[in-house]
Design a protein around this motif. Structure first.
Motif, mmCIF file in Angstrom:
data_model
loop_
_atom_site.group_PDB
_atom_site.id
_atom_site.type_symbol
_atom_site.label_atom_id
_atom_site.label_comp_id
_atom_site.label_asym_id
_atom_site.label_seq_id
_atom_site.Cartn_x
_atom_site.Cartn_y
_atom_site.Cartn_z
ATOM 1 N N VAL C 92 50.927 124.028 97.058
ATOM 2 C CA VAL C 92 50.806 122.619 96.686
ATOM 3 C C VAL C 92 52.148 122.015 96.263
ATOM 4 O O VAL C 92 52.602 121.046 96.874
ATOM 5 C CB VAL C 92 49.715 122.428 95.609
ATOM 6 C CG1 VAL C 92 49.724 121.012 95.088
ATOM 7 C CG2 VAL C 92 48.355 122.783 96.192
ATOM 8 N N MET C 213 52.509 116.916 105.354
ATOM 9 C CA MET C 213 51.861 117.701 104.304
ATOM 10 C C MET C 213 50.889 118.719 104.885
ATOM 11 O O MET C 213 50.820 119.855 104.420
ATOM 12 C CB MET C 213 51.202 116.786 103.287
ATOM 13 C CG MET C 213 52.247 116.246 102.305
ATOM 14 S SD MET C 213 51.786 114.778 101.405
ATOM 15 C CE MET C 213 50.478 115.359 100.429
ATOM 16 N N ILE C 214 50.153 118.306 105.907
ATOM 17 C CA ILE C 214 49.242 119.271 106.527
ATOM 18 C C ILE C 214 50.038 120.428 107.125
ATOM 19 O O ILE C 214 49.698 121.596 106.948
ATOM 20 C CB ILE C 214 48.393 118.590 107.611
ATOM 21 C CG1 ILE C 214 47.395 117.660 106.948
ATOM 22 C CG2 ILE C 214 47.656 119.637 108.447
ATOM 23 C CD1 ILE C 214 46.675 116.777 107.911
ATOM 24 N N TRP C 215 51.124 120.082 107.803
ATOM 25 C CA TRP C 215 51.899 121.140 108.449
ATOM 26 C C TRP C 215 52.559 122.057 107.455
ATOM 27 O O TRP C 215 52.534 123.271 107.618
ATOM 28 C CB TRP C 215 52.939 120.543 109.395
ATOM 29 C CG TRP C 215 52.276 120.292 110.678
ATOM 30 C CD1 TRP C 215 51.579 119.171 111.019
ATOM 31 C CD2 TRP C 215 52.123 121.199 111.759
ATOM 32 N NE1 TRP C 215 51.017 119.337 112.242
ATOM 33 C CE2 TRP C 215 51.337 120.564 112.722
ATOM 34 C CE3 TRP C 215 52.574 122.490 111.995
ATOM 35 C CZ2 TRP C 215 50.981 121.165 113.909
ATOM 36 C CZ3 TRP C 215 52.228 123.090 113.188
ATOM 37 C CH2 TRP C 215 51.445 122.442 114.131
ATOM 38 N N GLN C 216 53.150 121.483 106.454
ATOM 39 C CA GLN C 216 53.814 122.334 105.475
ATOM 40 C C GLN C 216 52.804 123.185 104.713
ATOM 41 O O GLN C 216 53.012 124.362 104.492
ATOM 42 C CB GLN C 216 54.636 121.475 104.486
ATOM 43 C CG GLN C 216 56.020 121.108 104.982
ATOM 44 C CD GLN C 216 56.850 122.332 105.316
ATOM 45 O OE1 GLN C 216 56.807 122.864 106.406
ATOM 46 N NE2 GLN C 216 57.631 122.802 104.350
ATOM 47 N N PHE C 217 51.702 122.557 104.335
ATOM 48 C CA PHE C 217 50.689 123.317 103.595
ATOM 49 C C PHE C 217 50.208 124.502 104.420
ATOM 50 O O PHE C 217 50.130 125.627 103.936
ATOM 51 C CB PHE C 217 49.501 122.414 103.224
ATOM 52 C CG PHE C 217 48.479 123.120 102.379
ATOM 53 C CD1 PHE C 217 48.645 123.199 101.008
ATOM 54 C CD2 PHE C 217 47.377 123.742 102.960
ATOM 55 C CE1 PHE C 217 47.722 123.874 100.220
ATOM 56 C CE2 PHE C 217 46.451 124.413 102.184
ATOM 57 C CZ PHE C 217 46.623 124.479 100.809
ATOM 58 N N THR C 218 49.899 124.243 105.683
ATOM 59 C CA THR C 218 49.396 125.323 106.532
ATOM 60 C C THR C 218 50.428 126.419 106.698
ATOM 61 O O THR C 218 50.123 127.600 106.568
ATOM 62 C CB THR C 218 49.012 124.775 107.915
ATOM 63 O OG1 THR C 218 48.403 123.520 107.749
ATOM 64 C CG2 THR C 218 48.087 125.707 108.628
ATOM 65 N N SER C 219 51.667 126.037 106.987
ATOM 66 C CA SER C 219 52.622 127.105 107.272
ATOM 67 C C SER C 219 53.027 127.846 106.002
ATOM 68 O O SER C 219 53.285 129.039 106.052
ATOM 69 C CB SER C 219 53.837 126.579 108.041
ATOM 70 O OG SER C 219 54.468 125.595 107.298
ATOM 71 N N ILE C 220 53.041 127.172 104.869
ATOM 72 C CA ILE C 220 53.362 127.882 103.623
ATOM 73 C C ILE C 220 52.203 128.792 103.220
ATOM 74 O O ILE C 220 52.405 129.935 102.819
ATOM 75 C CB ILE C 220 53.701 126.875 102.493
ATOM 76 C CG1 ILE C 220 54.985 126.129 102.840
ATOM 77 C CG2 ILE C 220 53.837 127.588 101.156
ATOM 78 C CD1 ILE C 220 55.278 124.952 101.950
ATOM 79 N N ASN C 222 50.137 130.181 105.158
ATOM 80 C CA ASN C 222 50.019 131.284 106.108
ATOM 81 C C ASN C 222 51.233 132.200 106.160
ATOM 82 O O ASN C 222 51.213 133.213 106.837
ATOM 83 C CB ASN C 222 49.763 130.732 107.517
ATOM 84 C CG ASN C 222 48.362 130.161 107.651
ATOM 85 O OD1 ASN C 222 47.488 130.493 106.864
ATOM 86 N ND2 ASN C 222 48.171 129.303 108.618
ATOM 87 N N THR C 268 42.981 126.636 104.985
ATOM 88 C CA THR C 268 43.569 125.981 106.145
ATOM 89 C C THR C 268 42.497 125.621 107.168
ATOM 90 O O THR C 268 42.606 124.613 107.857
ATOM 91 C CB THR C 268 44.633 126.880 106.802
ATOM 92 O OG1 THR C 268 44.103 128.185 106.988
ATOM 93 C CG2 THR C 268 45.874 126.964 105.952
#
Lengths: 418, 320, 290
Positions: C92, C213-220, C222, C268
């Motif tokens: 987050v 934000m969606i992309w960063q959240f997902t890649s962080i 994962n 995710t």
């Protein structure tokens, strides 16, 4: 636009909800004690928790963090550990094999010598001399041994052997005769699980000992025996032939998964260290027998697990107490019967141990002792790794000449062979 | 999902009004530089500085926990290329990259064409094909490890093999990642599962961007559907194919997590990859110099793929 | 995007049928692992058997999830609950910081370009593609020097730094489509660089923020490599590292591993289901239009 805002609202709500429990964790009462090991299989995990209970009784206020990293013989654990040491965030104490393995952790730079505690606890009197020699590196003790394991044991299913009127083979010739007979019956003669890459090297240690004998085997690690020796080629050829008698799924199994073949009476023999004994017990399996692998009679291929003290251990006081427990009679008596190993101390109460371990303790006193390479006693980690990789490749390639050349090159790299 | 699964299409930015070269510069001009300074500094140190350090470390004798910066030239590289494990790794990387690209592109393109032709429930299909992208390689690895666990002749089949057995397709059974002849190819199956939907989405967007009039005109000219795809649509989709090759290609060169969670190095290193060898030798074996060498070789492979593409993209942007 | 118009002209019925057959077969392939994940997780311990892994559970049970979440003191393994919250505490703030930084960079690099800013951008962009192996060795050393090694803030820092290229790219592409006149108008009104950002750019940035934000959240969430290198200590491990550990442990039954995998995938996957549209946009970030 409205859609985006709605989407964002949902997102931020998710995030806020997710943040709430942050306050729940952290801030524990009293100190902590983080013990790092790779003991995640049945018997060994139980042994460790047995030692934890001894510690908890003495120091109830301390929260023990059992930091295990999965992967047999510590393959993954060692990678994580080295990073943590260099990063300055070590555990309070970690598992290391007694012997030259400790060199990998650069003891002078990252560990504290334990000479004082060896004196104050009187350990130099209760640990056998051979073990004390193994523990000393650069003139100091760097870790406290908790047990002795025997690497060269051949486990077999009694049910399979009696049903087929066979006796465990003592020589390699007998081994192949027995194996042929079992194969004809549709039973896997030589069970192997080499998923993690070290197991083939482990079994080959026993083949080397069985072919060269104790002295010449020891010489391989000191430079007295050359790896170009014809007997090494002979051992590789024997091992290659043994591999034709293994289960088809050996590459998918770990050592304990392979042991299931014995439990199911679908496999006959497995060469594995005596932690297999603890694992069989945790599976409530009793119908197994043990014998030295072919040619290994009278030789004890030893390794010892021990615990060290990193220089930057965050809870030093707790760690010191832990080491005292690990070296104590009570600690070792709680640990070893479950772990399936014999005490590093010579004064443990033998009646606590099962018949196998009692016999191992007897052998430990009477047999010729040799150090295990796969389990960190015989050679520096870097050499042991090259040995391990060469054997893992040998299982699929079967190339005797090339493997022998690689083993000789590894010995040269280590500066032992010329 | 890898952080890099975003196609690099660089939007052209209109040229600034007047390149302001006034001196002293305005407060806003100074502020603009200050605003991006932290990022630029961070990238300069954490990307370029670190790469330089790694490059230097690969030329030293650093094989213990504490650094030993004795310079030994290219000895580590010479040794690396003569190491059997590394040779196998490079071979595996090539096998993985080729198979992975072929499978992802053909599956992705095929599904995109089918969806583009208008089917009921398109949204559902699209979502199903795409969702694996939301997962971590670790999750994918754990699941596929069990799915492609072959079981054994002696104790019975498990996973996909068991499914084949039940469907009467026993001849399809295989040892998957436990068979040294398959090894890394089993990892390709999992990787394709995870990323082919992404290629599908890219192609679908590309297909949707092709004006209907083009097809109509070709149809009027008497072209068949197949001809239209071959001569009009596929050429128009070239930029997307190129983008997908770049993205997938550099992911496959760097593949690590999936191998860790699914197979490990495998029998005879048949599913080992350079990134895993690097992790193993550096952090477990303490061969920091050798690990740095592997990292540099990885970096060079990726750079050969990426830099021409980046340069090309930025050029076309400035030309626009 | 053009809406899907069913084009049925000149098509033979069996061809249509065949395309459905292929699509359904493909859908089965993509759903297969999820099927196993879900049914395995729902079986009671008595029913879990590797040799019957495809069978439906006879009764519904959440035992595996509970065990994967809480761990087992008797077996001596930790559950994933603590690591789950570690991942939340990591992903987050790292996502928010990345987005803020990327927005600033994108704004400057598209609307306040200076000489060399394009080359600078290209150099930033390359950071997105490097194999992180090539920076790991100095990363550990430097983080430990600055006291960030082995902590969640340290891992946040790492993700924010290596997230700069992608977030900058997405925002720059987005702002490039914003007419320059808006900025000019702001200047005429006497607003400075920050004023224009606050009053003009930021309010219209929501779509780009959503994507980033969606992309960063997902890649962080994962990520595994940075987690295993920077925060290997159990108390601070993110969930991917803990899951890999759980799955490699001999004492953890495979159904518990499967349940753990599902737990790690849940956030995710939910994000994807709820905000799937933006996900698609993230994929096509290059052609992102307002």
């Amino acid at each position: 636009m409205v859609r985006y805002i709605r989407g964002l609202t949902v997102l931020s709500l998710l995030l806020v909800v997710a943040l709430v429990p942050v306050s729940l964790s952290g801030a524990a009462m009293g100190g902590k004690l983080e013990i790092f090991s790779w003991w995640t299989a049945g018997g060994e995990a139980e042994g460790l928790s047995g030692m934890f209970s001894v510690y908890k009784k003495l120091y109830p206020g301390v929260e023990i963090v059992n930091a295990t990293v999965a992967g047999g013989a510590g393959t993954n654990a060692k990678a994580v550990l080295a990073t943590r040491l260099t990063g300055g965030d070590p555990p309070d104490s970690f598992q290391v094999h007694a012997g030259l393995e400790v060199q990998k952790y650069d003891p002078a730079g990252f560990l504290d010598p334990l000479d004082t505690i060896f004196k104050s606890e009187g350990w130099e009197k209760v640990f056998p001399t051979g073990l004390l020699t193994l523990l000393r590196y650069q003139g100091h003790y760097w870790s406290v041994p908790v047990n002795i394991h025997r690497a060269n044991v051949m486990w077999y299913s009694k049910k399979v052997f009696t049903a087929n009127y066979l006796t465990p083979p003592v020589t390699f010739d007998e081994f192949f005769k027995v194996a042929d007979a079992l194969k004809a019956k549709g039973i896997v003669p030589f069970v192997l699980g080499d998923k993690e890459g070290w197991e083939a090297g482990h079994a080959f240690e026993a083949v080397l000992i069985g072919t060269l004998g104790a002295d010449a085997y020891r010489g391989l690690w000191t430079g007295k025996t050359q790896w170009t020796d014809a007997r090494v080629a002979q051992a590789l050829n024997t091992f290659k032939r043994m591999l034709t008698y293994t289960n088809s799924d050996h590459a998918a199994l770990t050592w304990d998964g392979a042991g299931q073949y014995l439990i199911d009476a679908k496999g006959a023999m497995e060469i594995m260290g005596d932690w297999e004994n603890g694992w069989f017990q945790s599976k409530n399996y009793a119908d197994y027998g043990w014998a030295p692998p072919p040619g290994n009679t009278g030789v004890f291929d030893a390794l010892s697990d021990s615990f060290s003290l990193p220089k930057k251990a965050p809870d030093r006081e707790n760690a010191m107490n832990w080491l005292k427990v690990a070296g104590s009679k009570a600690g070792q008596e709680a640990f070893n019967p479950k772990k399936g190993s014999i005490c590093a101390r010579t004064d443990c109460n033998q009646s606590l141990f099962n018949p196998y371990l009692q016999s191992a303790a007897k052998d430990w006193r009477s047999n010729a002792l040799v150090p295990s390479v796969i389990h960190g006693a015989a050679a520096f980690e870097s050499w042991a790794t090259q040995y391990k990789d060469a054997l893992a490749l040998f299982v699929t390639s079967g190339d005797v000449a090339k493997t022998q050349a690689t083993l000789q090159a590894a010995c040269k790299d280590a500066g032992v062979c010329k | 999902m890898a952080r890099e699964t975003v196609p690099v299409q660089i939007q052209s930015v209109p040229a600034p009004r007047i390149a302001s070269r006034r001196w002293p510069p305005s407060a806003d001009r100074i502020a603009s530089v200050l605003l991006i300074a932290p990022s630029v500094l961070a990238i300069a140190v954490f990307v370029y500085g670190f790469i330089a350090f790694t490059g230097f470390a690969s030329l030293t004798k650093w094989n213990t926990l504490r650094p030993d910066f004795t310079f030994i030239g290219l000895a580590n590289y010479a040794r690396l290329f003569s190491t059997v494990r590394f040779q196998i790794d490079l071979h595996n990387t090539v096998t993985f990259t080729i198979l992975f690209l072929v499978l992802c592109l053909s599956l992705g393109f095929g599904l995109a064409v089918l969806l583009d032709r208008g089917v009921r429930g398109e949204g559902i299909f699209r979502s199903i094909f795409l969702f694996p992208l939301a997962l971590s390689f670790i999750v994918t690895g754990v699941v596929w490890r069990w799915l492609l666990n072959p079981g054994s002749v002696e104790l019975g089949s498990t996973g996909v093999n068991q499914l084949f057995d039940r469907a009467g397709l026993g001849f399809l059974k295989s040892g998957w990642y436990t068979d040294p002849g398959i090894g890394i190819k089993a990892v390709v199956v999992a990787a394709t599962w995870q990323l082919s939907g992404y290629v599908m989405a890219m192609y679908l967007a590309g297909l949707r961007g092709i004006p209907e009039e083009l097809r109509e005109a070709a149809l009027v000219d008497g072209a068949s559907e197949v001809q239209i795809y071959r001569h009009i649509i596929v050429p128009l989709l070239h930029p997307i194919t190129l983008g997908a090759i770049i993205i997938l290609g550099h992911i496959s060169l760097k593949i690590f997590d999936l191998v860790v969670a699914m197979t490990g190095p495998g029998p005879g290193f048949s599913s080992d990859v350079p990134a895993f060898f690097m992790f193993d030798t550096t952090f477990r074996g303490n061969y920091f110099a050798q690990g740095a060498g592997i990292a540099v070789i990885l970096l060079i492979m990726v750079a050969v793929l990426i830099i021409p593409y980046l340069v090309f993209n930025l050029r076309t942007e400035t030309q626009r | 995007m053009r809406a899907a118009v069913p084009r049925t002209r000149g098509e033979v019925p069996w061809l249509r049928l065949a395309s459905y057959a292929v699509l359904v077969a493909a859908a089965l392939f993509y759903l297969l692992p999820i099927y196993v994940l879900v049914i395995t997780g729902m079986k009671s311990f008595a029913e879990v058997n590797l040799y019957r892994m495809w069978d439906l559970p006879s009764r519904f049970s959440l035992d595996s999830f509970v065990k994967a979440w809480l761990g087992s003191a008797t077996q001596g393994f930790r559950g994933l609950s603590n690591n789950f919250w570690n991942s939340v505490r990591l992903a987050v703030p790292a996502t928010l910081l990345s987005a803020a930084l990327g927005s600033m960079n994108g704004y400057v690099l598209s609307k306040w370009r200076f000489r060399g800013s394009d080359s600078l951008f290209a150099l930033l962009l390359f950071g997105m593609f490097i194999p992180y192996q090539s920076i790991l060795i100095p990363l550990v050393q430097v983080l430990s020097r600055i006291g960030l090694y082995g902590s969640i803030p340290g891992l946040i820092f790492v993700h924010v730094v290596y997230g700069i290229p992608i977030t900058t790219l997405i925002f720059r592409n987005y702002y490039a489509t914003v007419p320059g006149e808006l900025v000019e108008a702001g200047k005429i009104d006497g607003a400075g660089i920050l004023g224009i950002y606050r009053s003009i750019m930021f309010p219209i940035s929501m779509p780009a923020f959503a994507v980033v934000m969606i992309w960063q959240f997902t890649s962080i969430w994962n990520d595994f490599l940075f987690g295993v290198i920077v925060t290997p200590r159990p108390a601070v491990q993110p969930i991917t590292v803990a899951l890999n550990n759980l799955a490699g442990s001999y004492i953890v039954e495979w159904n518990v591993q499967m349940a753990g995998a599902l737990l790690a995938a849940l956030p995710t996957m939910l994000l994807y289901i709820v905000l799937g549209r933006y996900f698609m946009r993230g994929l096509l970030a290059g052609s992102l239009k307002a």
